[in-house]
Design a protein around this motif. Structure first.
Motif, PDB file in Angstrom:
ATOM      1  N   PHE A 225       0.827  -1.203   0.000  1.00 30.08           N
ATOM      2  CA  PHE A 225       0.000   0.000   0.000  1.00 30.08           C
ATOM      3  C   PHE A 225       0.863   1.255   0.000  1.00 30.08           C
ATOM      4  CE2 PHE A 225      -2.276   3.242   2.639  1.00 30.08           C
ATOM      5  CZ  PHE A 225      -3.176   3.637   1.669  1.00 30.08           C
ATOM      6  N   GLN A 226       1.926   1.243   0.799  1.00 30.93           N
ATOM      7  CA  GLN A 226       2.810   2.418   0.845  1.00 30.93           C
ATOM      8  C   GLN A 226       3.476   2.656  -0.511  1.00 30.93           C
ATOM      9  OE1 GLN A 226       2.506   4.303   3.407  1.00 30.93           O
ATOM     10  NE2 GLN A 226       1.314   2.771   4.519  1.00 30.93           N
ATOM     11  N   SER A 227       3.841   1.587  -1.185  1.00 32.58           N
ATOM     12  CA  SER A 227       4.452   1.750  -2.512  1.00 32.58           C
ATOM     13  C   SER A 227       3.421   2.283  -3.504  1.00 32.58           C
ATOM     14  CB  SER A 227       5.025   0.412  -3.003  1.00 32.58           C
ATOM     15  OG  SER A 227       3.996  -0.541  -3.241  1.00 32.58           O
ATOM     16  N   MET A 228       2.164   1.863  -3.374  1.00 32.74           N
ATOM     17  CA  MET A 228       1.118   2.382  -4.253  1.00 32.74           C
ATOM     18  C   MET A 228       0.850   3.859  -3.969  1.00 32.74           C
ATOM     19  SD  MET A 228      -1.687  -0.690  -4.773  1.00 32.74           S
ATOM     20  CE  MET A 228      -2.073  -0.876  -3.044  1.00 32.74           C
ATOM     21  N   ARG A 229       0.909   4.248  -2.722  1.00 36.38           N
ATOM     22  CA  ARG A 229       0.751   5.670  -2.381  1.00 36.38           C
ATOM     23  C   ARG A 229       1.848   6.499  -3.027  1.00 36.38           C
ATOM     24  NH1 ARG A 229       0.102   6.841   3.850  1.00 36.38           N
ATOM     25  NH2 ARG A 229      -0.141   8.921   2.981  1.00 36.38           N
ATOM     26  N   PHE A 230       3.064   5.956  -3.015  1.00 39.56           N
ATOM     27  CA  PHE A 230       4.187   6.668  -3.626  1.00 39.56           C
ATOM     28  C   PHE A 230       4.005   6.768  -5.136  1.00 39.56           C
ATOM     29  CE2 PHE A 230       8.640   6.654  -5.290  1.00 39.56           C
ATOM     30  CZ  PHE A 230       8.976   7.928  -4.845  1.00 39.56           C
ATOM     31  N   LEU A 231       3.573   5.688  -5.769  1.00 39.21           N
ATOM     32  CA  LEU A 231       3.322   5.701  -7.214  1.00 39.21           C
ATOM     33  C   LEU A 231       2.172   6.641  -7.561  1.00 39.21           C
ATOM     34  CD1 LEU A 231       3.649   1.873  -7.969  1.00 39.21           C
ATOM     35  CD2 LEU A 231       5.286   3.663  -8.594  1.00 39.21           C
ATOM     36  N   HIS A 232       1.191   6.732  -6.668  1.00 38.25           N
ATOM     37  CA  HIS A 232       0.090   7.673  -6.855  1.00 38.25           C
ATOM     38  C   HIS A 232       0.603   9.108  -6.773  1.00 38.25           C
ATOM     39  CE1 HIS A 232      -4.119   9.130  -6.455  1.00 38.25           C
ATOM     40  NE2 HIS A 232      -3.586  10.027  -5.633  1.00 38.25           N
ATOM     41  N   LEU A 234       3.541  10.108  -7.529  1.00 37.77           N
ATOM     42  CA  LEU A 234       4.302  10.370  -8.758  1.00 37.77           C
ATOM     43  C   LEU A 234       3.397  10.422  -9.992  1.00 37.77           C
ATOM     44  CD1 LEU A 234       7.390   8.011  -8.207  1.00 37.77           C
ATOM     45  CD2 LEU A 234       7.269  10.487  -7.836  1.00 37.77           C
ATOM     46  N   ARG A 235       2.094  10.173  -9.807  1.00 39.32           N
ATOM     47  CA  ARG A 235       1.094  10.181 -10.873  1.00 39.32           C
ATOM     48  C   ARG A 235       1.320   9.064 -11.907  1.00 39.32           C
ATOM     49  NH1 ARG A 235      -0.039  16.672 -12.030  1.00 39.32           N
ATOM     50  NH2 ARG A 235      -0.508  17.200  -9.847  1.00 39.32           N
ATOM     51  N   ILE A 236       1.957   8.002 -11.458  1.00 36.56           N
ATOM     52  CA  ILE A 236       2.119   6.822 -12.309  1.00 36.56           C
ATOM     53  C   ILE A 236       0.844   6.003 -12.280  1.00 36.56           C
ATOM     54  CG2 ILE A 236       3.369   4.625 -12.537  1.00 36.56           C
ATOM     55  CD1 ILE A 236       5.859   6.105 -11.520  1.00 36.56           C
ATOM     56  N   ILE A 237       0.233   5.925 -11.096  1.00 42.01           N
ATOM     57  CA  ILE A 237      -1.055   5.253 -10.937  1.00 42.01           C
ATOM     58  C   ILE A 237      -2.021   6.215 -10.273  1.00 42.01           C
ATOM     59  CG2 ILE A 237       0.116   3.021 -10.695  1.00 42.01           C
ATOM     60  CD1 ILE A 237      -0.693   3.105  -7.705  1.00 42.01           C
ATOM     61  N   GLN A 238      -3.306   5.869 -10.304  1.00 43.08           N
ATOM     62  CA  GLN A 238      -4.332   6.659  -9.628  1.00 43.08           C
ATOM     63  C   GLN A 238      -5.127   5.735  -8.711  1.00 43.08           C
ATOM     64  OE1 GLN A 238      -4.206   6.855 -13.318  1.00 43.08           O
ATOM     65  NE2 GLN A 238      -2.563   8.296 -12.784  1.00 43.08           N
ATOM     66  N   LEU A 239      -4.805   5.798  -7.422  1.00 47.00           N
ATOM     67  CA  LEU A 239      -5.518   4.977  -6.443  1.00 47.00           C
ATOM     68  C   LEU A 239      -6.979   5.395  -6.375  1.00 47.00           C
ATOM     69  CD1 LEU A 239      -2.994   4.684  -3.483  1.00 47.00           C
ATOM     70  CD2 LEU A 239      -4.164   2.758  -4.552  1.00 47.00           C
ATOM     71  N   LYS A 240      -7.866   4.432  -6.312  1.00 50.56           N
ATOM     72  CA  LYS A 240      -9.286   4.733  -6.198  1.00 50.56           C
ATOM     73  C   LYS A 240      -9.640   5.143  -4.773  1.00 50.56           C
ATOM     74  CE  LYS A 240     -10.626   1.678  -9.978  1.00 50.56           C
ATOM     75  NZ  LYS A 240     -11.420   0.488 -10.413  1.00 50.56           N
ATOM     76  N   ARG A 241      -8.857   4.624  -3.785  1.00 47.74           N
ATOM     77  CA  ARG A 241      -9.043   4.997  -2.394  1.00 47.74           C
ATOM     78  C   ARG A 241      -7.675   5.251  -1.784  1.00 47.74           C
ATOM     79  NH1 ARG A 241     -12.677   0.308   0.186  1.00 47.74           N
ATOM     80  NH2 ARG A 241     -12.453   1.636   2.015  1.00 47.74           N
ATOM     81  N   LEU A 242      -7.469   6.448  -1.236  1.00 47.94           N
ATOM     82  CA  LEU A 242      -6.170   6.794  -0.662  1.00 47.94           C
ATOM     83  C   LEU A 242      -6.029   6.330   0.772  1.00 47.94           C
ATOM     84  CD1 LEU A 242      -5.576  10.385  -2.061  1.00 47.94           C
ATOM     85  CD2 LEU A 242      -4.229   8.365  -2.543  1.00 47.94           C
ATOM     86  N   THR A 243      -7.144   6.031   1.423  1.00 49.28           N
ATOM     87  CA  THR A 243      -7.119   5.573   2.806  1.00 49.28           C
ATOM     88  C   THR A 243      -7.927   4.287   2.919  1.00 49.28           C
ATOM     89  OG1 THR A 243      -9.046   6.928   3.364  1.00 49.28           O
ATOM     90  CG2 THR A 243      -6.876   7.905   3.705  1.00 49.28           C
ATOM     91  N   THR A 244      -7.835   3.648   4.074  1.00 50.09           N
ATOM     92  CA  THR A 244      -8.587   2.417   4.299  1.00 50.09           C
ATOM     93  C   THR A 244     -10.064   2.717   4.456  1.00 50.09           C
ATOM     94  OG1 THR A 244      -8.151   2.595   6.670  1.00 50.09           O
ATOM     95  CG2 THR A 244      -6.636   1.273   5.357  1.00 50.09           C
TER      96      THR A 244
END
Length: 244
Positions: A225-232, A234-244
């Motif tokens: 999850f932390q790596s996905m937050r970092f990628l989000h 950097l605008r590489i990915i767009q998380l649909k939910r930033l928190t739990t």
């Protein structure tokens, strides 16, 4: 001990792509990305999984079936159906191949929003390419290994992706603790997951399969999850939910 460093790097890099791309993106659609970055991740999977490369499309289908049929006869990878982890890995491999080749009849509703790069998979999923990877691994071990016992890790290197999938799915349905009472055998393997990139919180994940953060308790830490937050960020990915 260079070979141990290589093994650790291979473990975490392969697990990153399997956890973030195959599992959380392909199977669960926890985030979106454009076609360019999707193909970068495809190539990353190929470079890190090597001889154990698996198609994100076929894996996504297989894992969706796992959630629908958890611990039932139709579950494509459940220790509830097999007496030991090696048999489960073999059964999982056969189910995956059948899905990849289209031999398994799957309802269209499970095929939505799956990443697909058919021309790339034809190359990466080829047995001749897998053999080339095995030769590369043997050359790396010949270069880095300084003792005979270090060669014992070579089989793990060759089947790294499959081994990681087996380790998570076997242990997480056999041993651990439960934050939630479920109608299946899912468990959390480690209180602090420093080994499986956050995938050890399997009980949490089965309770909330679309939540990007597998950690629930204060002591749990989901590196995926932390790596996905970092990628989000950097605008590489767009998380649909930033928190739990």
């Amino acid at each position: 001990m260079a070979i141990i460093i290589f093994l650790i790097l291979h473990w975490y890099l392969s697990l990153f792509f399997q956890s973030v791309f195959h599992h959380r993106y392909a199977a669960h659609n926890m985030f979106t990305m454009n076609k360019f970055w999707e193909r970068v991740f495809y190539i990353g999977c190929f470079l890190t999984q090597g001889s154990s490369y698996i198609s994100a499309y076929a894996y996504g289908l297989m894992h969706r079936l796992h959630h629908v049929h958890t611990d039932k006869a139709e579950d494509p990878h459940s220790p509830h159906n097999d007496p030991n982890p090696f048999l489960m890995m073999w059964v999982t491999r056969n189910n995956y191949i059948d899905i990849h080749l289209g031999k398994t009849i799957i309802e269209n509703k499970y095929k939505k929003n799956l990443p697909e790069w058919e021309s790339f998979d034809k190359i990466a999923h080829n047995w001749s390419v897998r053999i080339i990877w095995i030769i590369v691994y043997i050359l790396i071990y010949a270069w880095l290994a300084t003792a005979w016992w270090q060669w014992l890790f070579l089989p793990i290197t060759i089947i790294m992706g499959s081994f990681q999938g087996m380790a998570i799915n076997w242990w997480a349905h056999k041993f651990g603790y439960e934050n939630f009472k479920m109608r299946n055998t899912s468990k959390n393997i480690l209180p602090f997951d420093f080994v499986f990139w956050g995938e050890a919180y399997h009980n949490n994940h089965h309770k909330h399969p679309t939540t990007p953060n597998n950690a629930i308790k204060w002591f749990e830490w989901d590196m995926g999850f932390q790596s996905m937050r970092f990628l989000h960020f950097l605008r590489i990915i767009q998380l649909k939910r930033l928190t739990t």
